[in-house]
Design an enzyme around this catalytic site. Sequence first.
Site, PDB file in Angstrom:
ATOM      1  N   CYS A 251       0.834  -1.209   0.000  1.00  0.00           N
ATOM      2  CA  CYS A 251       0.000   0.000   0.000  1.00  0.00           C
ATOM      3  C   CYS A 251       0.868   1.258   0.000  1.00  0.00           C
ATOM      4  CB  CYS A 251      -0.933   0.004   1.208  1.00  0.00           C
ATOM      5  SG  CYS A 251      -0.058   0.006   2.796  1.00  0.00           S
TER       6      CYS A 251
ATOM      7  N   GLU B  36      -2.527   0.637  -4.719  1.00  0.00           N
ATOM      8  CA  GLU B  36      -2.031  -0.663  -4.252  1.00  0.00           C
ATOM      9  C   GLU B  36      -1.183  -1.277  -5.368  1.00  0.00           C
ATOM     10  OE1 GLU B  36      -2.935  -3.410  -0.790  1.00  0.00           O
ATOM     11  OE2 GLU B  36      -3.495  -1.346  -1.228  1.00  0.00           O
TER      12      GLU B  36
END
Length: 417
Positions: A374, A408
């Site tokens: 992330c 992501e």
Amino acid sequence: MRTEIKKLGEEGFGVAKVGKKKIYVPFTAVGDIVEIKKWHREKKKLVAHDYDIIEFSPLRVEPKCKYFGKCGGCVLQHLPYEEQIKFKGEKLEKILGFHIEVLPSPKIYGHRNRIDVVISTRGIGFRRRGTWWNVVEIERCEVFGDKSERALKALREFMEDFNLEPWDLEKSKGFMRYIVMREGKFTGEFMVNLVTNDGFLPEEVLEYFDFADSIYWSINSSKSDVSYGEPKKFWGSEFIREKLDDVVYLIHPNSFFQTNSYQAVTLVKKVAEFAEGEKVLDLYSGVGTFGIYLAKRGFKVEGIEINPFAVEMAKKNAEINNVDARFYVGEDKDVENLKEYDTLIVDPPRAGLHPKLTQKILKDKPETIVYVSCNPKTLSKNLEELKRIYKIEETIGLDMFPHTPHIEVVTKLKLNV
């Protein structure tokens, strides 16, 4: 001082030049002409807080949310979605040094399965951008969907009827602190978690939220401004369910789950596609999101997670899906015998891999690594270390967070033979 926005910074703010200064201007687009009057320092950057947009860029579109430009949640709603994807691809290429395809989210509104709404003396809503004490009053959240409007209406009626005191963010006193909404996007099940200070919550709460499948009352009696607490009581179901592809997951107020269910399906499929061999170690396994999906596909899975509650939830999820996946409480730096596994899956926090874990990977040399990140910056740092003995076989970006600058990334690494 008038100037033109020439590009966007990594946080999605327009970048303006005022003399020798670089000033970041929220909610602007490339091509906007802005007049900047005042700015302040924010995390080593100069950010404008008093400015006018004199001429609007032809790139702009009308934001769907009427709170855009005030609420700090979405900073890119004024850009066409294809421009958002382009921005994120360029951001990844700048950080990682190579071109990466970014897969768009299947939905860009109504996609979030969780929102945390502040209940305060300043209003019920989200933080005003750039502040922790100020709140933008909202009636609904477009990125969550219709049930947010119904729940917030019920909350206001409940608080008014029973004279329930909202939390004072500056004085740290009051009773009602947060309403957290969670929804299984593929099951339709809905949870309301009311987070309060110590006190008394009327039983009639059930009548106001009778459309919810699960209602929780959680206590946070500390001064910490967090949207979770110790569950005091619940009405209805103890859990709601979410379904990703053919796997069902139980959702509890205090368990983490990927916030975009529609794109989470793409994510688990991609992780399964990258995994190889028979035996998999799911490190940072959480509630078993990846591990159980892989076990359903015939992999032998073990998971390690530092949070004991998450491990218990993972075990429950394994049981309801009837898969043989084992989960244990442990720390990333303490894992051993990585060479026993064909594939190592890592989904670390924003800080990235623990240095001790990186050294163990380099020593034990598992054949395949699937790295879910992330935070592209820590991913880049970790990849530089792993590339000593691994090659990057494939990398893909997934837009889990439309209208935000976040992205992501999933990377498959193979041991150099």
